[in-house]
Structure formats: structure tokens, C-alpha cells
Design a protein around this motif. Structure first.
Motif, PDB file in Angstrom:
ATOM      1  N   THR A  38       2.068  12.416  21.127  1.00 17.56           N
ATOM      2  CA  THR A  38       1.381  11.998  22.348  1.00 17.56           C
ATOM      3  C   THR A  38       0.341  13.029  22.754  1.00 17.56           C
ATOM      4  OG1 THR A  38       3.350  10.817  23.092  1.00 17.56           O
ATOM      5  CG2 THR A  38       1.721  11.371  24.769  1.00 17.56           C
ATOM      6  N   ILE A  39       0.712  14.290  22.679  1.00 17.74           N
ATOM      7  CA  ILE A  39      -0.205  15.367  23.067  1.00 17.74           C
ATOM      8  C   ILE A  39      -1.407  15.400  22.134  1.00 17.74           C
ATOM      9  CG2 ILE A  39      -0.450  17.851  23.386  1.00 17.74           C
ATOM     10  CD1 ILE A  39       2.595  17.862  24.082  1.00 17.74           C
ATOM     11  N   ARG A  40      -1.166  15.247  20.828  1.00 14.04           N
ATOM     12  CA  ARG A  40      -2.279  15.248  19.868  1.00 14.04           C
ATOM     13  C   ARG A  40      -3.217  14.064  20.116  1.00 14.04           C
ATOM     14  NH1 ARG A  40       2.058  16.685  16.318  1.00 14.04           N
ATOM     15  NH2 ARG A  40       1.996  18.920  15.981  1.00 14.04           N
ATOM     16  N   ALA A  41      -2.652  12.913  20.459  1.00  5.24           N
ATOM     17  CA  ALA A  41      -3.485  11.747  20.767  1.00  5.24           C
ATOM     18  C   ALA A  41      -4.331  12.006  22.010  1.00  5.24           C
ATOM     19  CB  ALA A  41      -2.604  10.515  20.966  1.00  5.24           C
ATOM     20  N   GLU A  42      -3.752  12.670  22.997  1.00  6.97           N
ATOM     21  CA  GLU A  42      -4.505  13.009  24.204  1.00  6.97           C
ATOM     22  C   GLU A  42      -5.613  14.011  23.893  1.00  6.97           C
ATOM     23  OE1 GLU A  42      -2.196  13.933  27.734  1.00  6.97           O
ATOM     24  OE2 GLU A  42      -0.625  12.556  27.083  1.00  6.97           O
ATOM     25  N   LEU A  43      -5.339  14.954  22.995  1.00  3.02           N
ATOM     26  CA  LEU A  43      -6.379  15.904  22.585  1.00  3.02           C
ATOM     27  C   LEU A  43      -7.541  15.179  21.892  1.00  3.02           C
ATOM     28  CD1 LEU A  43      -4.212  18.873  21.286  1.00  3.02           C
ATOM     29  CD2 LEU A  43      -5.920  19.005  23.106  1.00  3.02           C
ATOM     30  N   ALA A  44      -7.207  14.237  21.035  1.00  4.33           N
ATOM     31  CA  ALA A  44      -8.253  13.476  20.341  1.00  4.33           C
ATOM     32  C   ALA A  44      -9.069  12.657  21.338  1.00  4.33           C
ATOM     33  CB  ALA A  44      -7.621  12.563  19.298  1.00  4.33           C
ATOM     34  N   ARG A  45      -8.403  12.030  22.303  1.00  5.14           N
ATOM     35  CA  ARG A  45      -9.092  11.245  23.322  1.00  5.14           C
ATOM     36  C   ARG A  45      -9.993  12.146  24.172  1.00  5.14           C
ATOM     37  NH1 ARG A  45      -5.045   8.099  24.269  1.00  5.14           N
ATOM     38  NH2 ARG A  45      -3.983   9.568  25.628  1.00  5.14           N
ATOM     39  N   GLU A  47     -11.428  14.940  23.198  1.00  6.12           N
ATOM     40  CA  GLU A  47     -12.599  15.302  22.397  1.00  6.12           C
ATOM     41  C   GLU A  47     -13.609  14.153  22.347  1.00  6.12           C
ATOM     42  OE1 GLU A  47     -13.696  17.127  18.023  1.00  6.12           O
ATOM     43  OE2 GLU A  47     -11.606  17.059  18.674  1.00  6.12           O
ATOM     44  N   GLU A  48     -13.113  12.924  22.255  1.00  4.06           N
ATOM     45  CA  GLU A  48     -14.007  11.761  22.276  1.00  4.06           C
ATOM     46  C   GLU A  48     -14.764  11.683  23.602  1.00  4.06           C
ATOM     47  OE1 GLU A  48     -11.501   8.409  21.518  1.00  4.06           O
ATOM     48  OE2 GLU A  48     -11.193   8.944  19.415  1.00  4.06           O
ATOM     49  N   GLN A  49     -14.076  11.975  24.693  1.00  2.00           N
ATOM     50  CA  GLN A  49     -14.728  11.954  26.003  1.00  2.00           C
ATOM     51  C   GLN A  49     -15.828  13.008  26.087  1.00  2.00           C
ATOM     52  OE1 GLN A  49     -11.338  12.490  28.598  1.00  2.00           O
ATOM     53  NE2 GLN A  49     -11.294  10.303  29.110  1.00  2.00           N
TER      54      GLN A  49
END
Length: 88
Positions: A38-45, A47-49
Motif C-alpha cells: 500500500t505504501i509503495r502504491a502511494e509513493l508511485a501515485r 510521483e505521478e502527481q
């Protein structure tokens, strides 16, 4: 004495049941909050932002630090419990 105490505490059964349900919800929320995936997905999101210009570099840095702290806590805590679940 167990039967007597159960009868005397019977009026509090809904409260005890509610407390149990609340504890279960909190444990699940904590498990999801400290889940490394979950944390890695939030990090990826995040970075996209940043790349899309939706957030500033300063906001990115602040949120990234928070997420990395959570990831570190999750990794350290799950290593300490031995069962792979994060607890605080």
C-alpha cells in the motif's frame, strides 16, 4: 462464579460486542496503513502527481518523507513480530 459474573455483566454485552468490533476495524485499518504494498502504491501515485504538476516539489518531499517513515516502521515492526504483520 463465572456464571454469576456473566449474568451480572449481561447488560453490558452490547458494549463489549461494540468494543470488539471497533478493535477489529482498527486492527484492519492499521494493517492496511502499514502494508508495504500500500505504501509503495502511494509513493508511485505521489510521483505521478509531481510529474503531472498537481503538487509542488516541497509537498512531494514532505509526503514522501511521511510515506518512507511509515515504510520503515512497517518493515521494522513486521520483522520484530515474526508473523509478518505490523503492529504498534
Amino acid at each position: 462464579m463465572g456464571l454469576i459474573s456473566e449474568v451480572l455483566l449481561l447488560p453490558f454485552a452490547p458494549v463489549r460486542g461494540s468494543a470488539w468490533a471497533i478493535r477489529q476495524v482498527l486492527q484492519e485499518a492499521e494493517r492496511i496503513y502499514y502494508d508495504p504494498a500500500t505504501i509503495r502504491a502511494e509513493l508511485a501515485r505521489l510521483e505521478e502527481q509531481l510529474e503531472a504538476g498537481e503538487i509542488t516539489e516541497e509537498e512531494f518531499d514532505r509526503q514522501e518523507d511521511e510515506l518512507l517513515d511509515r515504510l520503515e516502521t512497517a518493515t521494522r515492526t513486521s520483522a520484530g513480530t515474526g508473523d509478518g504483520t505490523a503492529r504498534q
